[in-house]
Design an enzyme around this catalytic site. Sequence first.
Site, PDB file in Angstrom:
ATOM      1  N   ASP A   1       0.832  -1.200   0.000  1.00 46.60           N
ATOM      2  CA  ASP A   1       0.000   0.000   0.000  1.00 46.60           C
ATOM      3  C   ASP A   1       0.869   1.253   0.000  1.00 46.60           C
ATOM      4  OD1 ASP A   1      -2.199  -1.640   0.164  1.00 46.60           O
ATOM      5  OD2 ASP A   1      -2.363  -1.478   2.348  1.00 46.60           O
TER       6      ASP A   1
HETATM    7  N1  URA Z   1      -1.241  -5.991   3.731  1.00 48.29           N
HETATM    8  C1  URA Z   1      -1.744  -4.744   3.776  1.00 48.29           C
HETATM    9  O1  URA Z   1      -2.794  -4.505   4.344  1.00 48.29           O
HETATM   10  N2  URA Z   1      -1.067  -3.759   3.181  1.00 48.29           N
HETATM   11  C2  URA Z   1       0.113  -3.940   2.555  1.00 48.29           C
HETATM   12  O2  URA Z   1       0.705  -2.991   2.054  1.00 48.29           O
HETATM   13  C3  URA Z   1       0.625  -5.246   2.529  1.00 48.29           C
HETATM   14  C4  URA Z   1      -0.072  -6.259   3.123  1.00 48.29           C
END
Ligand code: URA
Length: 231
Positions: A102
């Site tokens: 993310d």
């Molecule tokens: N899980 C998440 O919620 N976000 C990420 O960036 C990676 C794994």
Amino acid sequence: MRLDRFLSKTIGESRTSVKKLIRNRQIFVNDIAITSDGFHVDTAVDVVRYNDQVLEYEEYQYYLINKPQGYICANEDNINPTIIDYAPEFIMYKLHTVGRLDKDTTGALMLTNDGKLTHRLISPKNAFEKVYIAEVDGELSTELIVQFRDGFVINDEFKTLPATLEIVDKNIGRVTVVEGKYHQIKRMFGAFGLKVIKLHRERFANLVVDDLPIGGYRRLSRDELKYLIKD
Ligand code: URA
């Protein structure tokens, strides 16, 4: 492969710049100065030299970055900066990310232009581990360790595969998962009323970013790559 393309890929300069090198008789193939841009290089046998340096052509590139916050894992975006735009090498070699983190997540992220390997690494059937450090807005209970281990259903959508939760501090957990669904970690904690306020990936398969500051990146070592492409 055309000589100008070969040079552009190995030296990392534009086609226009490498064409100048060719015209200036600075490029030698098998010890002969070549003056034609379109000269055909056989990458398996020809020895190409520039400034007395032999240029080695590698078809695929493999990088690891300790991803900083604020970048999204996409090749293009109209609003946010993408992690591909972060480094000239990533653009030049037309890399893509192996899976996604993310925008606000930091940590181990691999980039490559080897689509076949990417496919292998993100396929759940190969079960490559991902290890995250998650800081949440509440207290972690030992009950959660059991839930993560046994798996549970998220939003009536899917049952999580067995995961490991280690409580590092009262609101910080180390989670090891083998799947990588959209917002997987945030949704796993969310199912128990906990909001993830900070997320960092410590490890992806065998790749750790201990040697890299946030925002630092490097090529994979031979050993790292060997492990990933084995069998
Ligand atoms: N899980 C998440 O919620 N976000 C990420 O960036 C990676 C794994």
